[in-house]
Structures are given as C-alpha cells and as structure tokens.
Design a protein around this motif. Structure first.
Motif, PDB file in Angstrom:
ATOM      1  N   PHE B 172      46.751  58.774  50.421  1.00 36.51           N
ATOM      2  CA  PHE B 172      45.283  58.790  50.482  1.00 36.51           C
ATOM      3  C   PHE B 172      44.709  58.889  49.072  1.00 36.51           C
ATOM      4  O   PHE B 172      45.401  59.342  48.158  1.00 36.51           O
ATOM      5  N   PRO B 173      43.443  58.496  48.903  1.00 32.29           N
ATOM      6  CA  PRO B 173      42.797  58.654  47.590  1.00 32.29           C
ATOM      7  C   PRO B 173      42.336  60.087  47.419  1.00 32.29           C
ATOM      8  O   PRO B 173      41.165  60.404  47.614  1.00 32.29           O
ATOM      9  N   PHE B 174      43.249  60.974  47.107  1.00 27.27           N
ATOM     10  CA  PHE B 174      42.904  62.389  46.989  1.00 27.27           C
ATOM     11  C   PHE B 174      41.881  62.593  45.869  1.00 27.27           C
ATOM     12  O   PHE B 174      41.920  61.909  44.839  1.00 27.27           O
ATOM     13  N   ALA B 175      40.961  63.541  46.097  1.00 22.60           N
ATOM     14  CA  ALA B 175      39.838  63.709  45.182  1.00 22.60           C
ATOM     15  C   ALA B 175      40.286  64.181  43.799  1.00 22.60           C
ATOM     16  O   ALA B 175      39.585  63.956  42.811  1.00 22.60           O
ATOM     17  N   GLY B 176      41.448  64.836  43.720  1.00 17.85           N
ATOM     18  CA  GLY B 176      41.956  65.236  42.403  1.00 17.85           C
ATOM     19  C   GLY B 176      42.171  64.011  41.533  1.00 17.85           C
ATOM     20  O   GLY B 176      41.799  63.987  40.346  1.00 17.85           O
TER      21      GLY B 176
END
Lengths: 343, 230
Positions: B172-176
């Motif tokens: 997933f496009p993790f926010a970190g």
C-alpha cells in the motif's frame, strides 16, 4: 446577540454545495455552488457527478461565504454539517470537510439531519419556531409530514411518500411534457397559463386515513393521458396538463398537512424543501390555513431549496440547547431517520 | 518542517508526520469501506504519537489518486479544509508515486492498485523515484508482461499477472513513504518557490490537491420516456 456563537453550516446531500454562516438566528452568509446544469442532460441527479462537483466546490464556496459575511475562518465557533439523509458519496464530501474544519479550527462539530435543518431554517426569516409545529417537507428527494415538538431535540415522523417524492414527480412529468430538468419551476411557470381543473388527475392516498403520500400513480396517469392524446393525433395543451398535475399534487399535500394540524391540535404549519418554492403550493396552503385558522410559515425560496444556512441554523439551535457535539469519526448516513436530529 | 501526509486512495487509510529528517509517526488501518470514519482519528493518532500539535504542521500532503473515488475524495477534501483552517500550503502527490517510493527499488518495476471493475490503476517506474508512464487504468492482463509488480492491485490478480512477478515490498502507499517523498521535494527550496512551481503545473512530484480519476462518471443520457399505456 454578539455573544451567540458563529456557526458554519455545510450541506452536500444532493447536487448543491451549500455553505451558510449564522450567529444565533441571524443569517450572515448563504452561498451555493450547484451542479444542476451538469445533471440536466441526464434527466436527474447523477451521484458521481454530484460528488465530483462537491469536491471541486467545497473550499471555494466556504471562501465565498466568509467573504460575504466579512469573516475569517478563525472567527468560526462551531461547524455543522448534513450527516444524512442523502446521496452517500455526496454527503461524505461535506462530512469529511466539516470534520477537517472542526479539527483544524479546534471547534465543535455537529452532524445534523437534513430534514430537521429544512425545518430549522425558517427561524432565520421568521424567528423562533412555535413549539410544537407541523412541518411539511417536500423536495426532489423527500415528501414528509413531521410533528416538531422541538427541532433541536425531537422530531416525529407522521407520514411520508410511499413511492416518489413530490419533486421527483414534477421532474418526471416535466419530461413527459417536454419541459427541462429540474421540472418544478418549469411546470409552475407553464401552469400559470393553464387551468388546474382541465384534467381530473388522481389524488393518491387522499382518503386512506394516513398522512402518507403517493405520487407514482399520478405521474403514470399524466403520462398515459398525454400518450393517449398523442396517439389520437391531438395537440397537448401543456399549460392545462401542467396546471392540473400541479393541482393534484398540491391538493393532496395541503389537505394532509392541515389534517395533521387538526389531528395533533397544532395551529402552526411550516412548509419547506425545494417544492415549497412552488407558487401554487404557497397560495393554496395559505388559503386553506386561513380557512382552518392555522398560521403558515414558508421561508423564502432561497432558503427552501437545499442550502448551508439551514444546516448552520440547526447547528446554532444545537449549540444553544447544550447538545453534546458529534465525534470526529461520525459516518455519513444516507438513510438517517428523521427521529435522529443530530448524530 | 512538519509535513502531515495522508492517503485514502486505496483500502489503507494511512497518515504520517515527517519533520524533514524522518517519519515521526505513522498509523494505518486497512478498511476499504470506512475512509470517512477513520481518517481524522488516524490523523489525531499520529499527532499524539509524535507529541505534535496540529498548529505545528507546516504543510499538508494528500494522495491524489488514482483510487476508488469515494475514499479518494475523503482524503483530498480533508487536506484542503485542514490546510485552509491551519493557513498552510496543501499539495497532492500521485498515490502510485508514494507506493513506488515505498518500495525503495533501484531497478524498473510496475505498481498496481485496485481500480475495481476488474481493472487496476498502474504506472511504470524506472526506480522508486522515477515514473516513466501512467497513471493509467487497464485490465490486469493488459499490463506490460516484462516487469516485476508491486502493490495490492497486482497481488489481487496474481493468477493473471503471474505470482512469480510479485515483489516482496509494501503493498500500500503508506503515508510514511508519502510524507518522506513530499518532504524530500520540499527540502532545500523556499515554500513560496515550491508553491509557484506547483501552481504552474510543472513540479515533478507535487501537484494541486485535486483528484486523479482517469474515468468519466458512469451516466447514460436517457432515451425518450418509455410508454406507459397498456
């Protein structure tokens, strides 16, 4: 009144992005961005088109409202938003925006019921609501009769449409008559040159003893009547058909509204929602209220159709009533019942 | 610098804070149906975890998609309204770029996320920072067959694209990663300069916080009213 809180109201339940700002019952701003023109060629509101338009319009409409009221965002004391009922994807844009404004400004959030907001808005024009009053709400999405003991705390449903909303019937009949979308204003205009008694269209559920409505049969009756004349090669006199259809709708609406007043011993009737802008509904309601000794309140058309001021008005009542604010994880509820005034 | 970044364009509702040097906090919940409910609590969680106040945030960044529209709009309208409330700049970043950045790869690959309707949103990358084509929306069987794949959209269609091509990287496009990518772009240039380049539409990574839909709304213009006479 200076110490009453400034409430920002956000409405995105259908095709209007509405933003209102009130202080108490004083209206300071009411701005709207409508996507109605984008829906017109589809003959009805397309949810995805509406949702996209809400996102585009949200922050610019807020900016315009602040400008109109000569305020800054940091002046806002509370944020109210329509949490339902309405189109799920459309509601969600407003609810998410309202949460972010509440979070960013550090002010309370009030998720409110769209129908209760349609009732509360009248206070911006005519002052505090009598307790109780009967409210007839008629729009493209709703046709409801409500008993309103206290708009901030308790609203009771007395009846509603069992099929089409009144405004929906206007849209569908307009299409049959070759009039544009949304049908309400066009039918109203055409009807002024016609006779409401030219065709005896059916009055659905008029004498069934309930306070419910039905407009689907009427819509079909109009379509059949028009088709029969067309097949016989006759010319349709659009003003007569429009006026007779409109008469059938407003006859049932006003009779049932006054029956509700009688049944519950209430002497104040409020009409709201987009269809309340209909000139014949206003005239007939006034006539019948006068005859029955009932006081009638109808907000001006700009406050009847969906708008943000109505949401701000209800939010203001909730603040004044000391209601606990909503949490920042509230959902948008497309079928929020009218018994839930706030979430 | 304190960048608050979040993305709601995939089933992952994810938020993070980045101070220009490192990710201070990141929180993610995978739930494709509750973006609207989950986002603000997720933002509050990363603020609390980082011991930061919202007033300390200097830039808001949101994934601009492509992604399922209802969730996507939650993130973007939240970013716009939050930034307006705080009086700070707000930018969008292509969700696929954040996913690609999170892989840390230095060789070519594809990323794919679920676009529903048996399609994927995808892009082709030369490495974690360099998009060569896309974002686009296509059926998984129509993706280029010559590159390894990252992203939950690829895993969903493992049988179609070939399980052997799936990379073992964050799906997933993790926010970190989103926050780190944005912070990298914001570092070293003045805020006003960045804003100007973004406004001109020529910034390689940052954009206005507007959605990337890639599809038109499904709506058919109606035919003539159907006959009702029997």
């Amino acid at each position: 009144m200076r110490d009453e809180p400034l409430v920002l109201g956000i409405e995105t339940s259908c095709d209007e992005t509405g933003v209102g700002i009130v202080r108490g019952h004083t209206l300071l701003a009411n701005t709207i961005a409508s996507s109605v023109e984008e829906h017109a060629r589809f003959g009805g509101v397309v949810p995805e088109v509406a949702s996209r338009a809400h996102l585009e319009a949200m922050t610019p409409t807020i900016e315009r409202a602040l400008e109109q009221a000569d305020l800054r965002l940091s002046d806002i004391d509370a944020v109210a938003v329509t949490a339902g009922p309405g189109l799920a994807g459309a509601l969600l844009v407003g609810v998410a925006a309202a949460k972010a404004y509440a979070l960013g400004l550090g002010v309370p959030l009030y998720g409110v019921n769209h129908l209760a907001a349609h009732v509360a808005v009248d206070q911006l024009e005519h002052g505090a609501l009598p307790k109780p009053c009967i409210a007839l709400l008629v729009s493209g999405g709703h046709s409801s009769l409500l008993l309103v003991p206290d708009v901030a705390r308790e609203v009771v449903s007395l009846g509603s449409t069992v099929d089409d909303a009144a405004g929906e019937a206007f849209d569908k009949v307009a299409r049959v008559l070759g009039l544009p979308f949304p049908g309400g204003p066009y039918i109203d205009r055409a009807a002024r040159d016609g006779s409401g008694t030219a065709v005896a269209f059916p009055r659905g559920k008029l004498d069934d003893g309930t306070l419910d409505f039905s407009f689907s049969g009427l819509k079909t009756a109009v379509a059949r009547w028009v088709e029969a004349r067309e097949m016989a090669g006759e010319t349709i006199h659009v003003p007569d058909v429009a006026a007779s259809f409109q008469e059938a709708v407003v006859d049932v609406l006003t009779r049932k509204a006054l029956e509700a007043c009688r049944r519950y011993g209430v002497s104040d009737l409020l009409i709201g929602g987009g269809v309340a802008a209909n000139s014949r509904l206003r005239a007939l309601a006034q006539e019948r209220c006068d005859a029955a000794g009932v006081r009638l309140r109808v907000p001006r058309p700009g406050l009847c159709t969906d708008n943000g001021a109505m949401v701000a008005a209800l939010g203001s009542d909730l603040v004044a009533a000391g209601v606990t604010p909503s949490l920042l994880d509230i959902p948008a509820d497309s079928s929020l019942p009218i018994t839930t005034v706030h979430v | 610098m304190l960048v608050l970044a979040f993305d709601t364009a995939t089933p992952a509702v994810t938020a993070a804070l980045h101070d220009g040097e490192r990710v201070l906090a990141e929180s993610t919940t995978v739930d494709a149906r509750r973006h609207g409910e989950l986002l603000v609590p997720t933002i509050e969680r990363v603020l609390a975890e980082a011991g930061a106040a919202l007033a300390d945030v200097t830039t808001v960044v949101a994934g601009s998609g492509p992604g399922p529209y209802t969730g996507l709009r939650v993130g973007l309208v939240t970013a716009q309204a939050l930034a307006a409330s705080l009086g700070v700049p707000v930018y969008g970043v292509c969700t696929l770029d954040a996913l690609a950045y999170g892989t840390g790869l230095s060789e070519p690959f594809l990323v794919a996320t679920d676009a529903r309707r048996k399609e994927v949103f995808w892009g082709r990358y030369a490495d974690a920072r360099t998009r060569l084509s896309g974002p686009a929306v296509d059926k998984p069987q129509d993706l280029p067959a010559d590159l390894p794949l990252a992203g939950a959209g690829a895993r969903m269609y493992a049988e179609v694209v070939g399980a052997a091509r799936l990379l073992d990287v964050p799906e997933f496009p993790f926010a970190g990663a989103l926050a780190a990518l944005a912070a990298e772009q914001l570092a070293g240039s003045g805020a006003a300069d960045v804003a100007e380049v973004v406004a001109s539409g020529t910034h390689p990574v940052l954009s206005a916080p507007r959605p990337v839909y890639l599809r038109r709304p499904d709506a058919q213009e109606p035919a003539a009213p159907k006959k009702v006479s029997r």
